[in-house]
Design a protein around this motif. Structure first.
Motif, PDB file in Angstrom:
ATOM      1  N   ILE A 180      48.009  44.123  29.383  1.00 30.41           N
ATOM      2  CA  ILE A 180      47.081  43.063  29.792  1.00 30.41           C
ATOM      3  C   ILE A 180      45.741  43.658  30.207  1.00 30.41           C
ATOM      4  CG2 ILE A 180      46.647  41.340  31.604  1.00 30.41           C
ATOM      5  CD1 ILE A 180      49.638  40.657  31.483  1.00 30.41           C
ATOM      6  N   ILE A 181      45.795  44.753  30.949  1.00 33.34           N
ATOM      7  CA  ILE A 181      44.563  45.414  31.400  1.00 33.34           C
ATOM      8  C   ILE A 181      43.818  46.018  30.212  1.00 33.34           C
ATOM      9  CG2 ILE A 181      43.666  47.356  32.759  1.00 33.34           C
ATOM     10  CD1 ILE A 181      45.995  46.828  34.727  1.00 33.34           C
ATOM     11  N   ASN A 182      44.558  46.676  29.317  1.00 34.78           N
ATOM     12  CA  ASN A 182      43.928  47.302  28.154  1.00 34.78           C
ATOM     13  C   ASN A 182      43.235  46.280  27.264  1.00 34.78           C
ATOM     14  OD1 ASN A 182      44.962  49.713  29.074  1.00 34.78           O
ATOM     15  ND2 ASN A 182      46.619  49.813  27.577  1.00 34.78           N
ATOM     16  N   GLU A 183      43.804  45.084  27.199  1.00 34.49           N
ATOM     17  CA  GLU A 183      43.221  44.035  26.367  1.00 34.49           C
ATOM     18  C   GLU A 183      42.101  43.278  27.075  1.00 34.49           C
ATOM     19  OE1 GLU A 183      43.703  43.136  23.244  1.00 34.49           O
ATOM     20  OE2 GLU A 183      45.158  44.740  22.853  1.00 34.49           O
ATOM     21  N   ASP A 184      41.798  43.703  28.305  1.00 33.10           N
ATOM     22  CA  ASP A 184      40.722  43.100  29.102  1.00 33.10           C
ATOM     23  C   ASP A 184      40.921  41.587  29.253  1.00 33.10           C
ATOM     24  OD1 ASP A 184      38.416  43.210  30.641  1.00 33.10           O
ATOM     25  OD2 ASP A 184      37.091  42.785  28.942  1.00 33.10           O
ATOM     26  N   ILE A 185      42.176  41.202  29.539  1.00 35.16           N
ATOM     27  CA  ILE A 185      42.493  39.793  29.758  1.00 35.16           C
ATOM     28  C   ILE A 185      42.141  39.427  31.192  1.00 35.16           C
ATOM     29  CG2 ILE A 185      44.358  38.095  29.851  1.00 35.16           C
ATOM     30  CD1 ILE A 185      45.749  39.668  27.627  1.00 35.16           C
ATOM     31  N   LEU A 186      41.329  38.388  31.350  1.00 34.95           N
ATOM     32  CA  LEU A 186      40.838  37.984  32.661  1.00 34.95           C
ATOM     33  C   LEU A 186      41.461  36.647  33.078  1.00 34.95           C
ATOM     34  CD1 LEU A 186      37.037  38.769  32.140  1.00 34.95           C
ATOM     35  CD2 LEU A 186      38.843  40.293  32.993  1.00 34.95           C
ATOM     36  N   CYS A 187      41.536  36.435  34.366  1.00 32.65           N
ATOM     37  CA  CYS A 187      42.033  35.158  34.895  1.00 32.65           C
ATOM     38  C   CYS A 187      41.057  34.050  34.514  1.00 32.65           C
ATOM     39  CB  CYS A 187      42.186  35.251  36.409  1.00 32.65           C
ATOM     40  SG  CYS A 187      42.510  33.666  37.221  1.00 32.65           S
ATOM     41  N   PRO A 188      41.522  32.958  33.919  1.00 30.59           N
ATOM     42  CA  PRO A 188      40.615  31.862  33.536  1.00 30.59           C
ATOM     43  C   PRO A 188      39.919  31.214  34.713  1.00 30.59           C
ATOM     44  CG  PRO A 188      42.775  31.623  32.494  1.00 30.59           C
ATOM     45  CD  PRO A 188      42.907  32.705  33.504  1.00 30.59           C
ATOM     46  N   VAL A 189      40.511  31.345  35.925  1.00 28.73           N
ATOM     47  CA  VAL A 189      39.939  30.696  37.107  1.00 28.73           C
ATOM     48  C   VAL A 189      38.919  31.599  37.790  1.00 28.73           C
ATOM     49  CG1 VAL A 189      40.443  29.685  39.365  1.00 28.73           C
ATOM     50  CG2 VAL A 189      42.003  29.301  37.436  1.00 28.73           C
ATOM     51  N   SER A 190      39.320  32.833  38.114  1.00 24.68           N
ATOM     52  CA  SER A 190      38.432  33.741  38.852  1.00 24.68           C
ATOM     53  C   SER A 190      37.533  34.566  37.935  1.00 24.68           C
ATOM     54  CB  SER A 190      39.268  34.687  39.719  1.00 24.68           C
ATOM     55  OG  SER A 190      39.984  35.610  38.910  1.00 24.68           O
ATOM     56  N   GLY A 191      37.967  34.719  36.686  1.00 25.38           N
ATOM     57  CA  GLY A 191      37.198  35.537  35.763  1.00 25.38           C
ATOM     58  C   GLY A 191      37.327  37.026  35.999  1.00 25.38           C
ATOM     59  N   THR A 192      38.327  37.432  36.783  1.00 32.16           N
ATOM     60  CA  THR A 192      38.519  38.856  37.078  1.00 32.16           C
ATOM     61  C   THR A 192      39.834  39.349  36.500  1.00 32.16           C
ATOM     62  OG1 THR A 192      39.730  38.572  39.172  1.00 32.16           O
ATOM     63  CG2 THR A 192      37.303  38.480  39.266  1.00 32.16           C
ATOM     64  N   GLY A 193      39.972  40.669  36.444  1.00 36.99           N
ATOM     65  CA  GLY A 193      41.184  41.285  35.923  1.00 36.99           C
ATOM     66  C   GLY A 193      41.969  42.011  36.995  1.00 36.99           C
ATOM     67  N   LYS A 194      41.941  41.487  38.198  1.00 41.34           N
ATOM     68  CA  LYS A 194      42.693  42.088  39.296  1.00 41.34           C
ATOM     69  C   LYS A 194      44.103  41.506  39.303  1.00 41.34           C
ATOM     70  CE  LYS A 194      38.632  42.924  42.229  1.00 41.34           C
ATOM     71  NZ  LYS A 194      37.989  42.646  43.535  1.00 41.34           N
ATOM     72  N   TRP A 195      45.031  42.226  38.697  1.00 38.32           N
ATOM     73  CA  TRP A 195      46.375  41.713  38.492  1.00 38.32           C
ATOM     74  C   TRP A 195      47.388  42.432  39.372  1.00 38.32           C
ATOM     75  CZ3 TRP A 195      46.269  37.373  35.954  1.00 38.32           C
ATOM     76  CH2 TRP A 195      45.322  37.159  34.939  1.00 38.32           C
ATOM     77  N   THR A 196      48.411  41.664  39.787  1.00 38.84           N
ATOM     78  CA  THR A 196      49.539  42.245  40.511  1.00 38.84           C
ATOM     79  C   THR A 196      50.479  42.906  39.504  1.00 38.84           C
ATOM     80  OG1 THR A 196      50.892  40.256  40.311  1.00 38.84           O
ATOM     81  CG2 THR A 196      49.435  40.419  42.243  1.00 38.84           C
ATOM     82  N   GLU A 197      51.542  43.495  40.014  1.00 38.02           N
ATOM     83  CA  GLU A 197      52.595  43.991  39.129  1.00 38.02           C
ATOM     84  C   GLU A 197      53.282  42.799  38.464  1.00 38.02           C
ATOM     85  OE1 GLU A 197      53.066  47.235  38.531  1.00 38.02           O
ATOM     86  OE2 GLU A 197      51.361  47.546  39.889  1.00 38.02           O
TER      87      GLU A 197
END
Length: 503
Positions: A150-167
């Protein structure tokens, strides 16, 4: 005159949702209390359409095939059923949270949507590679790898627009309840997450009582329940839904041919009910369950993209073997037919299974999306001529909630009474209605919006010669005919036979 009907994908999902509520097809559950997420109620027209789809599927399975019989299994089952099926230990979704928005997502859905973006952008190979890699990681239960993908594909949260993901972690989807009203230590009882297991545990009961020989199938329509965390896209993904499944039991070694047979048959069914062939496709599974030999989805192109409406799976003998092991009750079938290779009877074996499973709610939504049509029409002549957009549901007449609406032209001169006589005569054969309120044009529009294929107008001439004008929904053509001809005329158009002939 009119312009060609707009394609179904011209309508946005929001248009479909608004239409479904306004015209009595689907309501949000408990709406007066602000609604219950991912749970919906079917209104007066919706329940008719859904019941027609279910009845059509049921008859196509059990009436057109002399080796398919029906079953209606209970929702509650012994908890050991779900141990044997693997649902207790392994019925999970990989979930991930965004730290900024606090929103929760299915990790596999995020990746599937990214793959769909590549496909729409003209790079299907990259999308396929992403889907394959996701399947490999999920099969290996490499959740850290899924997060990194998910990080490598630069997938972002549709709401926040960020890629800060939990495990990524797994979440079991089964609803459970207390199994006893008096014994607090009783094991939990689950709301079934699928209807298939009710068929498997009744395999021998059905085979013996219905006197069926291999190959044969067991069909069932019933509710299932999944605690979906990410439930969206209207009724496409719900927590309470209805499945139409058929488990086909075959001799080991013949499952491949039967898989191909049912794969083709199910595609024909969806085309026969009116779904556009251009909007249907097969999607082979990249990630197979450990017991599966083959699996394919029939996908329909909704306004939000291609999504599964039915799955066809070659399940091997996994389910019956698991139930035999845990219950210690033999699930073998004695096959008295002669094996040409050995010259002896095939004898006892656990049958293999080919499954067809279609979501009733998803088929309903696909049918509604396909039927939602808009066209530009010109009415009147000369200075009175005007152009407007006409919206209607181009449902197959056999599926339409109401088959015919009867209109007295005016509410006097005996016309309402004559309309009521026609209604009373037709109501024993068809779902019909009488409507007197408003101008005739407005009445046509109301029936168009719910997909009624025929409108029958009672006028002054009717009182003289017992003829009426029948208006066709799709062409708007009007035909004069005797009242005595109405039953045969409507019956020909709305008969399931019109659909069955295409199967």
């Amino acid at each position: 005159m009119s312009n060609p009907t707009a394609p179904a994908d011209a309508a946005q999902l929001k248009d479909i949702v608004a239409h479904a509520k306004e015209y009595g097809f689907v309501f949000q559950s408990s709406e007066i209390y602000d609604g219950l997420a991912a749970v919906y109620d079917y209104g007066p027209n919706g329940v008719e359409l859904k019941n027609n789809l279910k009845r059509l599927w049921w008859e196509a399975m059990t009436q057109l095939h002399d080796n398919v019989v029906g079953l209606d299994a209970a929702i509650f089952m012994d908890p050991r059923t779900w141990e044997a099926s693997g649902h207790v230990a392994g019925f999970n979704d990989p979930l991930i949270d965004n730290l900024d928005s606090k929103k929760r997502y299915r990790a596999d859905v995020l990746l599937e949507e990214k793959a769909a973006e590549y496909e729409k952008a003209g790079d299907p190979a990259r999308g396929a590679a992403l889907t394959a890699e996701m399947g490999r990681l999920l099969t290996a239960n490499d959740l850290a790898g899924v997060r990194q993908l998910i990080i490598n594909e630069d997938i972002l949260c549709p709401v926040s627009g960020t890629g800060k993901w939990t495990e990524v972690r797994q979440f079991n989807l089964m609803f459970s309840t207390q199994g006893s009203a008096v014994d607090s230590d009783a094991p939990p009882v689950y709301l079934r997450p699928e209807t298939a297991q009710g068929i498997f545990v009744n395999f021998l009961n059905v085979q013996k009582s219905a006197r069926q020989k291999i190959p044969f199938g067991i069909a069932q329509i019933g509710k299932a329940f999944r605690n979906e965390i990410v439930a969206r896209q209207f009724i496409f993904r719900m927590r309470e839904f209805e499945q139409m499944e058929m488990q086909f039991f075959v001799r080991p070694g013949t499952e491949g041919a039967w898989y191909d047979t049912w794969k083709a048959a199910r595609r024909r069914f969806h085309e026969a009910v009116g779904l556009s062939p251009a909007k249907l496709r097969f999607h082979d599974h990249d990630k197979l369950a450990h017991y599966a030999k083959a699996a394919v989805d029939i996908e329909y192109e909704f306004p939000f993209g291609f999504k599964e409406i039915e799955g066809i799976h070659s399940r091997g003998d996994f389910d019956l073997t698991q139930h035999q092991t845990l219950s210690r009750k033999k699930q073998q079938y004695f096959d008295a037919d002669i094996d040409p290779g050995t010259g002896k009877a095939y004898g006892n074996y656990i049958p293999f299974v080919v499954e067809t499973s279609v979501g009733a709610d998803r088929l309903f939504l696909a049918t509604l999306c396909e039927a939602f049509a808009e066209e530009t029409i010109t009415e009147g002549e000369g200075e009175a001529q005007q152009t407007k957009t006409r919206t209607f549901l181009k449902l197959h007449p056999a599926l339409a909630p109401i088959k015919a609406a009867i209109f007295p032209l005016v509410r006097k001169d005996g016309m309402p009474e004559k309309a009521q006589q026609i209604f009373d005569d037709l109501r024993f054969d068809f779902r019909v209605t009488v409507e007197e309120k408003d101008a005739i044009g407005k009445r046509y529009t109301r029936q168009d919006l719910i997909g009624t294929p025929f409108c029958i107008v009672v006028d002054g001439q009717t009182l003289e010669d017992d003829t009426v004008t029948v208006r066709d929904r799709d062409t708007r053509a009007q035909t004069r005919m005797p009242i005595s001809a109405l039953r045969a005329y409507i019956a020909e158009a709305v008969s399931f036979r019109r659909i069955f002939e295409k199967l």
